[in-house]
Design a protein around this motif. Structure first.
Motif, PDB file in Angstrom:
ATOM      1  N   UNK A 192       0.852  -1.188   0.000  1.00 15.80           N
ATOM      2  CA  UNK A 192       0.000   0.000   0.000  1.00 15.80           C
ATOM      3  C   UNK A 192       0.885   1.234   0.000  1.00 15.80           C
ATOM      4  N   UNK A 193       0.316   2.350  -0.437  1.00 17.19           N
ATOM      5  CA  UNK A 193       1.075   3.588  -0.481  1.00 17.19           C
ATOM      6  C   UNK A 193       0.350   4.556  -1.401  1.00 17.19           C
ATOM      7  N   UNK A 194       0.728   5.830  -1.296  1.00 17.40           N
ATOM      8  CA  UNK A 194       0.063   6.840  -2.108  1.00 17.40           C
ATOM      9  C   UNK A 194       0.299   6.583  -3.589  1.00 17.40           C
ATOM     10  N   UNK A 272      -9.713   0.211  10.515  1.00 17.60           N
ATOM     11  CA  UNK A 272      -9.751   0.976  11.771  1.00 17.60           C
ATOM     12  C   UNK A 272      -8.522   1.876  11.905  1.00 17.60           C
ATOM     13  N   UNK A 273      -7.367   1.389  11.448  1.00 18.75           N
ATOM     14  CA  UNK A 273      -6.152   2.205  11.549  1.00 18.75           C
ATOM     15  C   UNK A 273      -6.234   3.405  10.592  1.00 18.75           C
ATOM     16  N   UNK A 317       2.946   3.011  11.337  1.00 20.98           N
ATOM     17  CA  UNK A 317       3.723   3.891  10.449  1.00 20.98           C
ATOM     18  C   UNK A 317       3.408   3.610   8.971  1.00 20.98           C
ATOM     19  N   UNK A 318       3.158   2.347   8.670  1.00 24.98           N
ATOM     20  CA  UNK A 318       2.792   1.986   7.291  1.00 24.98           C
ATOM     21  C   UNK A 318       1.538   2.747   6.873  1.00 24.98           C
ATOM     22  N   UNK A 319       0.571   2.778   7.760  1.00 22.45           N
ATOM     23  CA  UNK A 319      -0.691   3.478   7.452  1.00 22.45           C
ATOM     24  C   UNK A 319      -0.442   4.992   7.406  1.00 22.45           C
ATOM     25  N   UNK A 320       0.394   5.470   8.310  1.00 22.76           N
ATOM     26  CA  UNK A 320       0.638   6.929   8.343  1.00 22.76           C
ATOM     27  C   UNK A 320       1.360   7.380   7.068  1.00 22.76           C
ATOM     28  N   UNK A 345       9.173  11.277   1.181  1.00 19.14           N
ATOM     29  CA  UNK A 345       8.884  10.014   1.872  1.00 19.14           C
ATOM     30  C   UNK A 345      10.023   9.002   1.672  1.00 19.14           C
ATOM     31  N   UNK A 346      10.575   8.987   0.458  1.00 17.76           N
ATOM     32  CA  UNK A 346      11.686   8.054   0.185  1.00 17.76           C
ATOM     33  C   UNK A 346      12.886   8.421   1.059  1.00 17.76           C
ATOM     34  N   UNK A 347      13.162   9.729   1.164  1.00 15.56           N
ATOM     35  CA  UNK A 347      14.292  10.183   1.993  1.00 15.56           C
ATOM     36  C   UNK A 347      14.067   9.791   3.450  1.00 15.56           C
ATOM     37  N   UNK A 348      12.848  10.008   3.929  1.00 14.49           N
ATOM     38  CA  UNK A 348      12.554   9.665   5.332  1.00 14.49           C
ATOM     39  C   UNK A 348      12.711   8.154   5.546  1.00 14.49           C
ATOM     40  N   UNK A 349      12.230   7.389   4.562  1.00 11.17           N
ATOM     41  CA  UNK A 349      12.343   5.932   4.676  1.00 11.17           C
ATOM     42  C   UNK A 349      13.819   5.514   4.713  1.00 11.17           C
ATOM     43  N   UNK A 350      14.631   6.118   3.839  1.00  9.15           N
ATOM     44  CA  UNK A 350      16.048   5.742   3.784  1.00  9.15           C
ATOM     45  C   UNK A 350      16.769   6.133   5.078  1.00  9.15           C
ATOM     46  N   UNK A 351      16.375   7.264   5.642  1.00 15.67           N
ATOM     47  CA  UNK A 351      16.990   7.673   6.918  1.00 15.67           C
ATOM     48  C   UNK A 351      16.675   6.645   8.008  1.00 15.67           C
ATOM     49  N   UNK A 352      15.416   6.196   8.024  1.00 18.14           N
ATOM     50  CA  UNK A 352      15.038   5.181   9.031  1.00 18.14           C
ATOM     51  C   UNK A 352      15.782   3.875   8.784  1.00 18.14           C
TER      52      UNK A 352
END
Ligand SMILES: NC(=O)c1ccc[n+]([C@@H]2O[C@H](COP(=O)([O-])OP(=O)(O)OC[C@H]3O[C@@H](n4cnc5c(N)ncnc54)[C@H](O)[C@@H]3O)[C@@H](O)[C@H]2O)c1
Length: 356
Positions: A192-194, A272-273, A317-320, A345-352
């Motif tokens: 899932x994702x935008x 629900x999430x 976080x997946x839903x957010x 979003x990709x940058x944030x994901x890579x940082x995590x």
């Protein structure tokens, strides 16, 4: 994961006009790759490919993977080093009404690509994307590992299981040592994702219901699915192609990508999430003519231990990530703003990922 591997490389995708391929194209561009795509035209103006103006950001060619000559001519012209094959008729419900197209695209399209790679000597790594639905699912709550028997009740699953057999046969028949090209298959869970607007998928259906102010009709509230953010499986594919470049034959095989198998989330949990972030009307209805497995779970231990890949986003976080991404889609934003929201979003994901 040494993502610098992709910098300056010629990477060809199939299916970048679709949901996952469009995200993968954006990641690869960010990593400095020269990105090419061969796929059918986008279906709607809402598609991620269109909203992010990828037509003008990557080298894109509209063609049909069932057409061997045209497909081969394009790949011959590009001479890519790496291929990610994502093009497919990807929808279970459509596979009933578009039975022959589904097999022609998912099986023959795959065989066409195998044949093209055999004939060329530029391709060094190729990843074939199949699905978590390739396993013979007897409904016994098992988390499938890569050695489990293949099967498929609906035509989509069966066509992808057929493609898996063709890929595993090709590894042994054409790409075992010595070979200039290493290939593997990737079996990912429900992502899932935008930017996903495909028909009869639960998250796009929610956003369509919001846009149309209608009541979302849902099936099977207790069905368990391996929900995962699209970036999780895409970084798994990227890790796999890097490992294939090492020439170790262990990587020429099938790989599962999904959430941890002890994370049992149902359709109702997902609803629900998502409702925590936005409100929409929904109701459950019985729709008995379509076969759907009650549970679908993947054992991801092989990918975790040998690829050093693992999912990093919690369910919340997946839903957010997903709802935040769609918010950008629903606002009147420019193509560049939408594209930059994907990059963010990709940058944030890579940082995590790096902090993990
Ligand atoms: N989305 C998911 O949850 C999910 C889960 C598991 C596996 N997959 C697999 O991942 C891949 C990508 O999925 P997606 O969700 O992005 O699908 P999608 O339907 O959004 O995109 C499909 C892409 O394939 C292209 N395509 C279809 N038929 C073609 C043909 N005959 N010739 C050329 N191109 C063709 C389309 O143009 C599009 O670019 C598919 O192989 C799918 O089966 C998806």
């Amino acid at each position: 994961m040494d993502l610098g591997f992709y910098s300056g490389k010629k990477v060809l995708l199939t299916g970048a006009t679709g949901f996952k391929g469009s995200w993968l194209a954006i990641i690869l561009k960010k990593l400095g790759a020269e990105v090419y795509d061969y796929s059918l035209e986008p279906k709607t103006d809402d598609d991620n490919f269109v909203r992010c103006n990828l037509k003008n950001k990557i080298n894109s060619y509209y063609g049909d993977i069932r057409n061997l000559d045209e497909f081969q001519d394009y790949i011959n012209f590009v001479k890519p080093e790496i291929i990610f094959h994502l093009a497919a008729q990807s929808l279970v419900i459509k596979s009933y009404s578009q039975h022959i197209f589904t097999y022609e695209t998912n099986l023959i399209g795959t065989v066409n690509l195998i044949e093209i790679i055999r004939r060329l000597n530029t391709v060094k790594q190729a990843i074939f994307i199949t699905t978590d639905k390739v396993y013979s699912n007897l409904g016994n709550n098992k988390a499938f590992n890569e050695n489990d028997p293949l099967g498929g009740i609906d035509p989509y699953s069966a066509s992808k299981a057929c493609a898996e057999i063709a890929i595993q046969s090709a590894i042994r028949s054409f790409f075992s040592e010595p070979s200039t090209c290493n290939i593997a298959s990737a079996r990912a869970g429900n992502v899932i994702g935008a930017g996903d607007w495909a028909e009869n998928r639960i998250v796009p259906d929610i956003y369509r219901a919001i846009q149309n102010n209608s009541t979302l009709k849902l099936r099977n509230p207790n069905a368990i699915r391996p929900w995962q953010h699209v970036l999780e499986s895409l970084f798994g594919y990227l890790a796999l192609a890097i490992k294939l470049s090492t020439q170790d034959t262990v990587y020429q095989s099938a790989w599962n990508f999904g959430p941890e198998s002890n994370r049992d989330y149902t359709v109702n949990d997902l609803i629900l999430e998502i409702q925590k972030h936005l409100s929409f009307k929904y109701e459950y209805q019985n729709d008995t003519h379509i076969h759907e497995a009650k549970t679908l779970k993947l054992d991801i231990n092989k990918s975790k231990s040998l690829l050093n890949w693992s999912p990093i986003l919690s369910f919340e976080d997946t839903i957010k990530f997903t709802t935040d991404g769609y918010k950008a889609d629903l606002e009147p934003k420019t193509e560049e703003e939408i594209y930059q929201s994907r990059i963010k979003q990709i940058t944030e994901y890579m940082e995590r990922m790096n902090a993990n």
